[in-house]
Design a protein around this motif. Sequence first.
Motif, PDB file in Angstrom:
ATOM      1  N   MET A  54      34.800  16.500  48.438  1.00 25.84           N
ATOM      2  CA  MET A  54      35.201  16.637  47.035  1.00 25.84           C
ATOM      3  C   MET A  54      34.308  17.615  46.280  1.00 25.84           C
ATOM      4  O   MET A  54      34.702  18.120  45.235  1.00 25.84           O
ATOM      5  CB  MET A  54      35.182  15.265  46.345  1.00 25.84           C
ATOM      6  CG  MET A  54      36.100  14.247  46.991  1.00 25.84           C
ATOM      7  SD  MET A  54      37.829  14.768  47.045  1.00 25.84           S
ATOM      8  CE  MET A  54      38.248  14.638  45.331  1.00 25.84           C
ATOM      9  N   ASN A  55      33.107  17.881  46.782  1.00 23.39           N
ATOM     10  CA  ASN A  55      32.162  18.771  46.101  1.00 23.39           C
ATOM     11  C   ASN A  55      32.137  20.183  46.669  1.00 23.39           C
ATOM     12  O   ASN A  55      31.452  21.052  46.128  1.00 23.39           O
ATOM     13  CB  ASN A  55      30.743  18.205  46.182  1.00 23.39           C
ATOM     14  CG  ASN A  55      30.633  16.811  45.639  1.00 23.39           C
ATOM     15  OD1 ASN A  55      30.355  15.882  46.373  1.00 23.39           O
ATOM     16  ND2 ASN A  55      30.878  16.646  44.346  1.00 23.39           N
ATOM     17  N   LEU A  56      32.857  20.441  47.772  1.00 23.70           N
ATOM     18  CA  LEU A  56      32.837  21.768  48.381  1.00 23.70           C
ATOM     19  C   LEU A  56      33.494  22.801  47.462  1.00 23.70           C
ATOM     20  O   LEU A  56      34.483  22.506  46.791  1.00 23.70           O
ATOM     21  CB  LEU A  56      33.578  21.760  49.717  1.00 23.70           C
ATOM     22  CG  LEU A  56      32.912  21.030  50.867  1.00 23.70           C
ATOM     23  CD1 LEU A  56      33.814  21.050  52.089  1.00 23.70           C
ATOM     24  CD2 LEU A  56      31.564  21.628  51.196  1.00 23.70           C
ATOM     25  N   THR A  57      32.914  23.988  47.460  1.00 28.29           N
ATOM     26  CA  THR A  57      33.488  25.116  46.726  1.00 28.29           C
ATOM     27  C   THR A  57      33.513  26.321  47.654  1.00 28.29           C
ATOM     28  O   THR A  57      33.059  26.233  48.800  1.00 28.29           O
ATOM     29  CB  THR A  57      32.642  25.464  45.481  1.00 28.29           C
ATOM     30  OG1 THR A  57      31.366  25.947  45.914  1.00 28.29           O
ATOM     31  CG2 THR A  57      32.470  24.264  44.564  1.00 28.29           C
ATOM     32  N   GLU A  58      34.003  27.450  47.173  1.00 34.41           N
ATOM     33  CA  GLU A  58      34.018  28.662  47.987  1.00 34.41           C
ATOM     34  C   GLU A  58      32.617  29.131  48.344  1.00 34.41           C
ATOM     35  O   GLU A  58      32.431  29.823  49.331  1.00 34.41           O
ATOM     36  CB  GLU A  58      34.748  29.791  47.251  1.00 34.41           C
ATOM     37  CG  GLU A  58      36.241  29.685  47.314  1.00 34.41           C
ATOM     38  CD  GLU A  58      36.907  30.932  46.773  1.00 34.41           C
ATOM     39  OE1 GLU A  58      36.303  32.019  46.820  1.00 34.41           O
ATOM     40  OE2 GLU A  58      38.045  30.815  46.311  1.00 34.41           O
ATOM     41  N   GLY A 116      26.368  22.082  52.283  1.00 35.69           N
ATOM     42  CA  GLY A 116      26.314  22.285  50.842  1.00 35.69           C
ATOM     43  C   GLY A 116      25.414  23.416  50.367  1.00 35.69           C
ATOM     44  O   GLY A 116      25.387  23.720  49.179  1.00 35.69           O
ATOM     45  N   ALA A 117      24.678  24.071  51.258  1.00 31.13           N
ATOM     46  CA  ALA A 117      23.840  25.205  50.855  1.00 31.13           C
ATOM     47  C   ALA A 117      24.750  26.361  50.455  1.00 31.13           C
ATOM     48  O   ALA A 117      25.950  26.353  50.718  1.00 31.13           O
ATOM     49  CB  ALA A 117      22.933  25.622  52.005  1.00 31.13           C
ATOM     50  N   ARG A 118      24.181  27.371  49.831  1.00 31.46           N
ATOM     51  CA  ARG A 118      24.974  28.543  49.438  1.00 31.46           C
ATOM     52  C   ARG A 118      25.454  29.269  50.689  1.00 31.46           C
ATOM     53  O   ARG A 118      24.670  29.605  51.563  1.00 31.46           O
ATOM     54  CB  ARG A 118      24.146  29.483  48.578  1.00 31.46           C
ATOM     55  CG  ARG A 118      24.912  30.741  48.168  1.00 31.46           C
ATOM     56  CD  ARG A 118      24.195  31.567  47.146  1.00 31.46           C
ATOM     57  NE  ARG A 118      24.172  30.959  45.830  1.00 31.46           N
ATOM     58  CZ  ARG A 118      25.212  30.897  44.994  1.00 31.46           C
ATOM     59  NH1 ARG A 118      26.372  31.364  45.376  1.00 31.46           N
ATOM     60  NH2 ARG A 118      25.099  30.356  43.813  1.00 31.46           N
ATOM     61  N   TYR A 173      29.909  29.421  56.024  1.00 29.01           N
ATOM     62  CA  TYR A 173      28.627  28.813  56.360  1.00 29.01           C
ATOM     63  C   TYR A 173      27.438  29.531  55.739  1.00 29.01           C
ATOM     64  O   TYR A 173      27.495  30.727  55.447  1.00 29.01           O
ATOM     65  CB  TYR A 173      28.426  28.797  57.882  1.00 29.01           C
ATOM     66  CG  TYR A 173      29.549  28.153  58.637  1.00 29.01           C
ATOM     67  CD1 TYR A 173      29.925  26.838  58.379  1.00 29.01           C
ATOM     68  CD2 TYR A 173      30.251  28.850  59.603  1.00 29.01           C
ATOM     69  CE1 TYR A 173      30.965  26.239  59.070  1.00 29.01           C
ATOM     70  CE2 TYR A 173      31.287  28.270  60.307  1.00 29.01           C
ATOM     71  CZ  TYR A 173      31.642  26.959  60.028  1.00 29.01           C
ATOM     72  OH  TYR A 173      32.665  26.368  60.713  1.00 29.01           O
ATOM     73  N   CYS A 174      26.343  28.803  55.604  1.00 23.25           N
ATOM     74  CA  CYS A 174      25.075  29.386  55.180  1.00 23.25           C
ATOM     75  C   CYS A 174      24.499  30.190  56.344  1.00 23.25           C
ATOM     76  O   CYS A 174      25.045  30.182  57.452  1.00 23.25           O
ATOM     77  CB  CYS A 174      24.102  28.286  54.746  1.00 23.25           C
ATOM     78  SG  CYS A 174      23.631  27.143  56.076  1.00 23.25           S
TER      79      CYS A 174
END
Length: 76
Positions: A20-24, A43-45, A52-53
Motif C-alpha cells: 500500500m505504500n509503494l510508489t514509482e 522501500g528505499a529510493r 529496485y534500489c
Amino acid sequence: APAPAPADNVVPMAQRCTIMNLTESTCRWPIGEPGKENFHFCGARSNPGTPYCTTHARMAYQPVQDRRRDRRLAYL
C-alpha cells in the motif's frame, strides 16, 4: 572493539513498506514470505527506470556471462 560495518543488504526499519505504500520511486524488492505478518518491500529510493534500489538492482540484474559461469560451476 569497533562495531562491524553494516551489511549492504540490510534494510533500515524506517524504509520498509507494505504494498500500500509503494510508489514509482520506492524499491519493490520483496523481503520475507508473502502472506506472512512480517512480509514487506525494501522501500528505499529506486533507480530511475528500474523497480529496485542500487543494492537490489545489483542482485536482480546480473551480466549474462556471470550467470553462465555460475551455472557451469554448479555442475562440477
